[in-house]
Scaffold this motif. Structure first.
Motif, PDB file in Angstrom:
ATOM      1  N   GLY A  38     -49.860 -32.885  17.778  1.00  0.00           N
ATOM      2  CA  GLY A  38     -49.690 -32.558  16.368  1.00  0.00           C
ATOM      3  C   GLY A  38     -51.002 -32.603  15.613  1.00  0.00           C
ATOM      4  N   ARG A  39     -51.171 -31.694  14.677  1.00  0.00           N
ATOM      5  CA  ARG A  39     -52.399 -31.617  13.886  1.00  0.00           C
ATOM      6  C   ARG A  39     -52.649 -32.910  13.119  1.00  0.00           C
ATOM      7  NH1 ARG A  39     -53.746 -30.130   8.783  1.00  0.00           N
ATOM      8  NH2 ARG A  39     -51.590 -29.679   8.272  1.00  0.00           N
ATOM      9  N   GLU A  40     -51.628 -33.409  12.439  1.00  0.00           N
ATOM     10  CA  GLU A  40     -51.783 -34.644  11.665  1.00  0.00           C
ATOM     11  C   GLU A  40     -52.087 -35.824  12.582  1.00  0.00           C
ATOM     12  OE1 GLU A  40     -52.062 -34.982   8.392  1.00  0.00           O
ATOM     13  OE2 GLU A  40     -51.911 -32.811   8.270  1.00  0.00           O
ATOM     14  N   SER A  41     -51.460 -35.839  13.764  1.00  0.00           N
ATOM     15  CA  SER A  41     -51.726 -36.908  14.728  1.00  0.00           C
ATOM     16  C   SER A  41     -53.172 -36.872  15.184  1.00  0.00           C
ATOM     17  CB  SER A  41     -50.810 -36.775  15.948  1.00  0.00           C
ATOM     18  OG  SER A  41     -49.472 -36.923  15.576  1.00  0.00           O
ATOM     19  N   LEU A  42     -53.699 -35.661  15.380  1.00  0.00           N
ATOM     20  CA  LEU A  42     -55.093 -35.533  15.789  1.00  0.00           C
ATOM     21  C   LEU A  42     -56.040 -36.001  14.691  1.00  0.00           C
ATOM     22  CD1 LEU A  42     -55.275 -32.165  17.751  1.00  0.00           C
ATOM     23  CD2 LEU A  42     -55.622 -34.481  18.625  1.00  0.00           C
ATOM     24  N   TYR A  43     -55.760 -35.616  13.450  1.00  0.00           N
ATOM     25  CA  TYR A  43     -56.598 -36.082  12.334  1.00  0.00           C
ATOM     26  C   TYR A  43     -56.659 -37.614  12.327  1.00  0.00           C
ATOM     27  CZ  TYR A  43     -57.559 -31.789   9.723  1.00  0.00           C
ATOM     28  OH  TYR A  43     -58.041 -30.569   9.318  1.00  0.00           O
ATOM     29  N   LYS A  44     -55.500 -38.238  12.487  1.00  0.00           N
ATOM     30  CA  LYS A  44     -55.429 -39.691  12.455  1.00  0.00           C
ATOM     31  C   LYS A  44     -56.139 -40.303  13.666  1.00  0.00           C
ATOM     32  CE  LYS A  44     -52.205 -43.535  12.147  1.00  0.00           C
ATOM     33  NZ  LYS A  44     -50.816 -43.953  12.090  1.00  0.00           N
TER      34      LYS A  44
ATOM     35  N   GLU B 202     -71.282 -46.307  20.747  1.00  0.00           N
ATOM     36  CA  GLU B 202     -70.218 -46.894  19.930  1.00  0.00           C
ATOM     37  C   GLU B 202     -68.968 -46.027  20.053  1.00  0.00           C
ATOM     38  OE1 GLU B 202     -68.178 -49.416  17.806  1.00  0.00           O
ATOM     39  OE2 GLU B 202     -70.288 -49.784  18.244  1.00  0.00           O
ATOM     40  N   PRO B 203     -67.908 -46.520  20.708  1.00  0.00           N
ATOM     41  CA  PRO B 203     -66.704 -45.702  20.926  1.00  0.00           C
ATOM     42  C   PRO B 203     -66.125 -45.073  19.656  1.00  0.00           C
ATOM     43  CG  PRO B 203     -66.574 -47.709  22.210  1.00  0.00           C
ATOM     44  CD  PRO B 203     -67.785 -47.845  21.313  1.00  0.00           C
ATOM     45  N   ALA B 204     -66.077 -45.834  18.575  1.00  0.00           N
ATOM     46  CA  ALA B 204     -65.509 -45.296  17.329  1.00  0.00           C
ATOM     47  C   ALA B 204     -66.322 -44.117  16.816  1.00  0.00           C
ATOM     48  CB  ALA B 204     -65.437 -46.386  16.266  1.00  0.00           C
TER      49      ALA B 204
ATOM     50  N   LEU C 238     -62.395 -42.193  11.877  1.00  0.00           N
ATOM     51  CA  LEU C 238     -63.243 -43.356  12.146  1.00  0.00           C
ATOM     52  C   LEU C 238     -62.420 -44.575  12.548  1.00  0.00           C
ATOM     53  CD1 LEU C 238     -66.058 -44.473  12.332  1.00  0.00           C
ATOM     54  CD2 LEU C 238     -65.980 -44.968   9.900  1.00  0.00           C
ATOM     55  N   GLY C 239     -61.277 -44.771  11.943  1.00  0.00           N
ATOM     56  CA  GLY C 239     -60.430 -45.917  12.286  1.00  0.00           C
ATOM     57  C   GLY C 239     -59.426 -45.625  13.385  1.00  0.00           C
ATOM     58  N   GLY C 240     -59.446 -44.401  13.917  1.00  0.00           N
ATOM     59  CA  GLY C 240     -58.486 -44.003  14.936  1.00  0.00           C
ATOM     60  C   GLY C 240     -58.740 -44.704  16.264  1.00  0.00           C
ATOM     61  N   ASN C 241     -57.695 -44.763  17.063  1.00  0.00           N
ATOM     62  CA  ASN C 241     -57.798 -45.389  18.373  1.00  0.00           C
ATOM     63  C   ASN C 241     -56.993 -44.543  19.365  1.00  0.00           C
ATOM     64  OD1 ASN C 241     -58.430 -47.228  20.352  1.00  0.00           O
ATOM     65  ND2 ASN C 241     -56.835 -48.678  19.764  1.00  0.00           N
ATOM     66  N   PRO C 242     -57.504 -43.345  19.698  1.00  0.00           N
ATOM     67  CA  PRO C 242     -56.724 -42.452  20.549  1.00  0.00           C
ATOM     68  C   PRO C 242     -56.671 -42.937  21.996  1.00  0.00           C
ATOM     69  CG  PRO C 242     -58.900 -41.564  20.234  1.00  0.00           C
ATOM     70  CD  PRO C 242     -58.796 -42.776  19.357  1.00  0.00           C
ATOM     71  N   GLU C 243     -55.624 -42.534  22.681  1.00  0.00           N
ATOM     72  CA  GLU C 243     -55.544 -42.795  24.115  1.00  0.00           C
ATOM     73  C   GLU C 243     -56.618 -41.965  24.798  1.00  0.00           C
ATOM     74  OE1 GLU C 243     -51.681 -42.058  25.695  1.00  0.00           O
ATOM     75  OE2 GLU C 243     -50.706 -43.451  24.304  1.00  0.00           O
ATOM     76  N   PHE C 244     -57.051 -42.433  25.953  1.00  0.00           N
ATOM     77  CA  PHE C 244     -58.086 -41.708  26.685  1.00  0.00           C
ATOM     78  C   PHE C 244     -57.591 -40.310  27.055  1.00  0.00           C
ATOM     79  CE2 PHE C 244     -60.728 -40.795  30.478  1.00  0.00           C
ATOM     80  CZ  PHE C 244     -61.956 -40.815  29.840  1.00  0.00           C
TER      81      PHE C 244
END
Length: 96
Positions: free
Chosen positions: A59-65, A32-34, A69-75
């Motif tokens: 950024g630290r806050e960007s990483l937290y986001k 499960e990717p998420a 669980l709901g995050g969708n980071p770039e590969f």
């Protein structure tokens, strides 16, 4: 009398490199990717999100986001975090 509780935070229990690798491996096995992204976030938190942010240039806050669980980071972000955590991924054939 009220019972005091606190939220469970898996990051508090990931003390060694082996525990962190096993935690990520378990998430990867679920497929499960998420869940994988959340596991990376938990491991980054256990290591110190500020340190990971410095090592990745993000950024630290960007990483937290991104790693929530709901995050969708770039590969590319996922790869940067994996490298900063000192984790290596490898591929092998699936067994049936």
């Amino acid at each position: 009398m009220k019972t005091k509780t606190r939220s469970y935070d898996a990051a508090e229990y990931l003390a060694t490199e082996e525990e962190m690798a096993a935690y990520l491996e378990a998430a990867l096995e679920e497929g499960e990717p998420a869940l994988v992204v959340q596991a990376l976030g938990t491991i980054a938190k256990a290591r110190g999100m500020s340190q990971i942010a410095r090592e990745t240039g993000l950024g630290r806050e960007s990483l937290y986001k991104a790693l929530s669980l709901g995050g969708n980071p770039e590969f590319a972000t996922v790869i940067k975090v994996i490298r900063a955590l000192g984790i290596r991924l490898h591929a092998e054939t699936a067994t049936k």
